[in-house]
Scaffold this active site. Structure first.
Site, PDB file in Angstrom:
ATOM      1  N   ASP A 146       0.817  -1.212   0.000  1.00  0.00           N
ATOM      2  CA  ASP A 146       0.000   0.000   0.000  1.00  0.00           C
ATOM      3  C   ASP A 146       0.850   1.261   0.000  1.00  0.00           C
ATOM      4  O   ASP A 146       0.321   2.359  -0.153  1.00  0.00           O
ATOM      5  CB  ASP A 146      -0.940   0.004   1.216  1.00  0.00           C
ATOM      6  CG  ASP A 146      -2.397   0.105   0.800  1.00  0.00           C
ATOM      7  OD1 ASP A 146      -2.702  -0.212  -0.358  1.00  0.00           O
ATOM      8  OD2 ASP A 146      -3.220   0.513   1.632  1.00  0.00           O
ATOM      9  N   ASP A 455     -10.754  -6.055  10.900  1.00  0.00           N
ATOM     10  CA  ASP A 455     -10.826  -7.483  11.204  1.00  0.00           C
ATOM     11  C   ASP A 455     -11.984  -7.788  12.149  1.00  0.00           C
ATOM     12  O   ASP A 455     -12.822  -8.651  11.880  1.00  0.00           O
ATOM     13  CB  ASP A 455      -9.500  -7.968  11.783  1.00  0.00           C
ATOM     14  CG  ASP A 455      -8.972  -7.071  12.903  1.00  0.00           C
ATOM     15  OD1 ASP A 455      -9.586  -6.019  13.194  1.00  0.00           O
ATOM     16  OD2 ASP A 455      -7.941  -7.417  13.501  1.00  0.00           O
TER      17      ASP A 455
END
Length: 743
Positions: A146, A455
């Protein structure tokens, strides 16, 4: 899975589940403790108009929060289970080691900054899973960069070359530690030295030297570029001036299983580098956005039915982990909805003897996961998790179709090379920064957006849709990672978690309203409240860190005297909670010393990251954006040495260090003054503020690392003078303010 009450074995003999032996005690103790909690709240209510209303009201609010959090904890204690897998029986079920019944596996590894997450660490993680004991033609590893860094790409170009030797070496020699750094540097001579070992070690050291030199200089020199293909790839950074926040999609197939061979002539797994398009004009949704890009890119290239997500520093510690996971995914007796994902606990290397920062997160990663597993399965904790790809596409009974049929979980990818023009064209298309506009990605498909803790939020939403999950905790850790060894890094990491958890708690999908009424069921939804409202621990911990001590300094009683019947309620509540927590901790293999460190850090979090995370969340709610910070994986040698010695690190000035320092100073002052007054007045303990003295003493014992850092140390990890001065001034201000309040 269904609630097990006795040990049971699936007819396929792939796994067993058995109840936790302490469960009957927990079920018996819960109603007794509940009566004590209700009695305490009754006392607070009846005293509101009789004593000091403001003081009693503060204690009531603190104890209400404690009661709520205790209630959510009971969910994990009602039916915890322990699982065991019979991996040796897997071949009998699927029909052999290379059977086509073994599902394909796509592995996702995310990294964001080559300076905070050293590329060699990411490379070691990738190599450890590339070398899985699993059919290579059904294994693909995708690396999401990223940061869009040429430095990371260079590291993986070198890793692809090294993999051609490393994978056959591991297979021929039965290597268990398939992370090279674990094999060469951490084995401490446990492996026999041979010419082949020395040769491959030299290859690894050469690769490491080149990668670290490139990272240090910040550029890929021409001397390291091998051939026109690499020249073309790295030239894009030079000619197009890529930046971290502005660059086009870049996908590079580093190993193609259809074409690339190892040194023994065997096909290699696929290895693909992915840097999604970034633009300052488009939201990128942090890690959740990166994972969704990997879901789409992998669908275009391999579309394996099982997906493994890994943090960049969480390497495989057991080459048989994939086969262990398949004991659940390949069990014909379990429906697909019974295993949306399989979560392994996070385990860490290098934690010091007493785990002074509670870095193993025993409660989060193991105790609570086992408790959830007895209901509908554990929460997702970000790494070490095998997903059924289908679970990302809507509820079990009503799938959500993606906008392109090629991205669906049931789409069969043509057998053409993953590096072909048509495959890469689609992969680039779905990795664009505006691709998700007007689609269901992030809301109904893939990782869910709306929280920094993607998550937790995604696992929670999957359970709410009706999916189940499985917790797998083998004796040999499946994955190993690096825990923060800096106190401020640990607190900053948890502050980010707190912000993300509050984003869930106060959303339309709140665990307290949506979760308890969803398909997950009341107990699962209520158990998820334990996490969503984690930052609320700051309320009672702040109250009990200041109010009793300041009252003691002003010789005001806020707790019953030893002669009153109510007095004994407090020791029962305190000892009951602490002893039960200690039993939970030690029965899963923790030590008393580590449990003590864990409860001390729990107190510290309440005055630091939970407090500041809550403040930052509400500022963000008002429109003041919070910045996402990557936890540094770079290790300072002096800091590491102090950590190994069990010495706390306070060496940087941080506002988060001020509240616990103020609390420690006030506790010390209150204890000294309280004991002095008791000694001068005499009269025994009957009329003494005994409970307040005990609370102040408890604060002093837990505050010892702070006293050391303030006054007894001279190393670089001591408390900065600026922090000490600010803390002393605020402690004095609290004392003066309290003298007016308690008059």
């Amino acid at each position: 899975m269904d609630h097990p009450t006795v040990r049971r074995r699936s007819s396929s003999a792939l796994h067993t589940a058995e109840p936790w032996p302490i469960t009957p005690f927990n079920r018996l103790f819960a109603p007794i403790y509940l009566l004590a909690v209700l009695a305490l709240l009754y006392r607070h209510v009846t005293n509101l108009l009789l004593l000091l209303p403001a003081t009693t009201f503060a204690l009531l609010i603190a104890d209400l929060v404690l009661a709520f959090m205790w209630a959510t904890t009971q969910v994990f204690r009602m039916n915890p289970i322990r699982r065991r897998e019979m991996v040796e029986n897997l071949n009998d079920v699927v029909g052999g080691e290379e059977s086509e019944l073994l599902p394909g596996l796509d592995v996702f590894i995310c990294t964001a900054d080559p300076h905070k997450e050293p590329p060699m660490g990411v490379v070691n993680t990738a190599l450890s899973v590339l070398a899985y004991d699993y059919p290579r033609d059904r294994l693909a590893v995708y690396v999401s960069d990223d940061g869009g860094s040429a430095l990371t790409l260079f590291a993986f170009v070198e890793a692809a070359k090294f993999a051609r030797r490393w994978l056959p070496f591991c297979e021929r020699n039965g290597v268990v530690e398939r992370n090279p750094v674990a094999y060469f540097e951490l084995a401490n001579g446990a492996h026999p030295v041979s010419g082949e070992v020395e040769e491959i070690k030299n290859m690894y050291e050469s690769m490491k030297h080149k990668v670290e030199h490139v990272v240090e200089t910040g550029k890929v020199d021409d001397q390291y570029i091998d051939g026109p293909k690499e020249q073309e790839a790295f030239g894009k950074w030079t000619h197009h001036h890529f930046t971290k926040q502005n660059h086009p999609t870049f996908i590079q197939v580093l190993l193609d299983g259809n074409n690339d061979k190892d040194v023994d002539g065997h096909a290699l797994p696929n290895l693909i580098y992915v840097s999604r398009e970034k633009s300052t004009n488009s939201p990128h949704h942090f890690k959740a956005g990166a994972l969704n890009v990997l879901l789409r890119v992998s669908a275009a290239m391999t579309n394996q039915p099982i997906v493994l997500t890994l943090d960049c520093d969480m390497y495989s510690n057991d080459p048989g982990t994939a086969r262990r996971a398949m004991c659940y995914f390949c069990d014909p007796n379990l429906g697909p909805e019974s295993s949306a994902y399989l979560q392994f606990p996070q385990k860490y290397r290098g934690i010091n003897k007493n785990d002074i920062y509670a870095g193993e997160y025993q409660r989060l990663f193991q105790i609570q996961a086992m408790g959830f597993d007895g209901l509908r399965g554990p929460n997702h904790v970000g790494t070490g998790c095998f997903f059924r790809r289908r679970a990302f596409f809507g509820p079990p009974s009503s799938p959500v179709e993606p906008e392109l049929v090629e991205l669906g979980p049931d789409h069969v990818v043509e057998s053409e090379s993953i590096g072909s023009d048509s495959v890469l064209e689609l992969a680039h298309k779905v990795a664009g920064c505006n691709y998700e506009n007007q689609t269901d990605w992030g809301s109904k498909i893939g990782y869910r957006y709306g929280s920094l803790v993607e998550d937790y939020y995604t696992g929670y939403r999957l359970h709410c849709e009706g999916w189940k999950s499985v917790f797998c905790c083998p004796k040999r850790a499946a994955f190993m990672g690096d825990a923060p060894i800096s106190l401020v890094d640990m607190l900053n990491q948890q502050k980010r978690w707190d912000i993300g958890l509050l984003e869930v708690a106060f959303s339309k999908f709140s665990t307290l309203t949506y979760g308890v009424k969803s398909s997950a069921g009341f107990l699962m939804g209520f158990g998820y409240c334990q996490f969503a409202f984690w930052p609320s621990w700051s309320i009672p911990l702040i109250v009990y860190s200041f109010l009793p001590q300041l009252a003691l300094l002003n010789q005001v009683h806020v707790f019953p005297k030893a002669t009153e019947a109510w007095f004994w309620l407090y020791p029962f509540l305190f000892l009951g909670a602490y002893v039960q927590d200690m039993l939970d901790f030690t029965i899963v293999g923790g030590t008393f010393q580590r449990w003590w460190s864990d409860q001390r850090i729990w107190l510290l979090r309440g005055l630091t990251c939970h407090l500041f995370g809550s403040i930052e969340y509400f500022l963000k709610f008002l429109g003041i954006a919070a910045a996402f910070n990557v936890t540094s994986k770079v290790i300072d040698e002096e800091q590491s040495k102090r950590y190994d010695q069990g010495i706390f690190e306070f060496g940087v000035h941080s506002p988060m260090f001020v509240p616990p320092t103020v609390a420690a100073l006030i506790s010390l002052l209150a204890l000294v003054q309280g004991l002095a007054v008791l000694a001068v007045r005499g009269g025994g303990l009957a009329d003494a503020p005994l409970l307040q003295l005990l609370v102040a003493g408890f604060g002093v014992v837990n505050g010892w690392p702070i006293y050391e850092a303030v006054a007894l140390r001279s190393d670089n990890g001591r408390m900065p003078v600026k922090t000490v001065v600010v803390s002393v001034a605020l402690a004095w201000a609290c004392y003066v303010a309290a003298s007016f309040v308690f008059k």
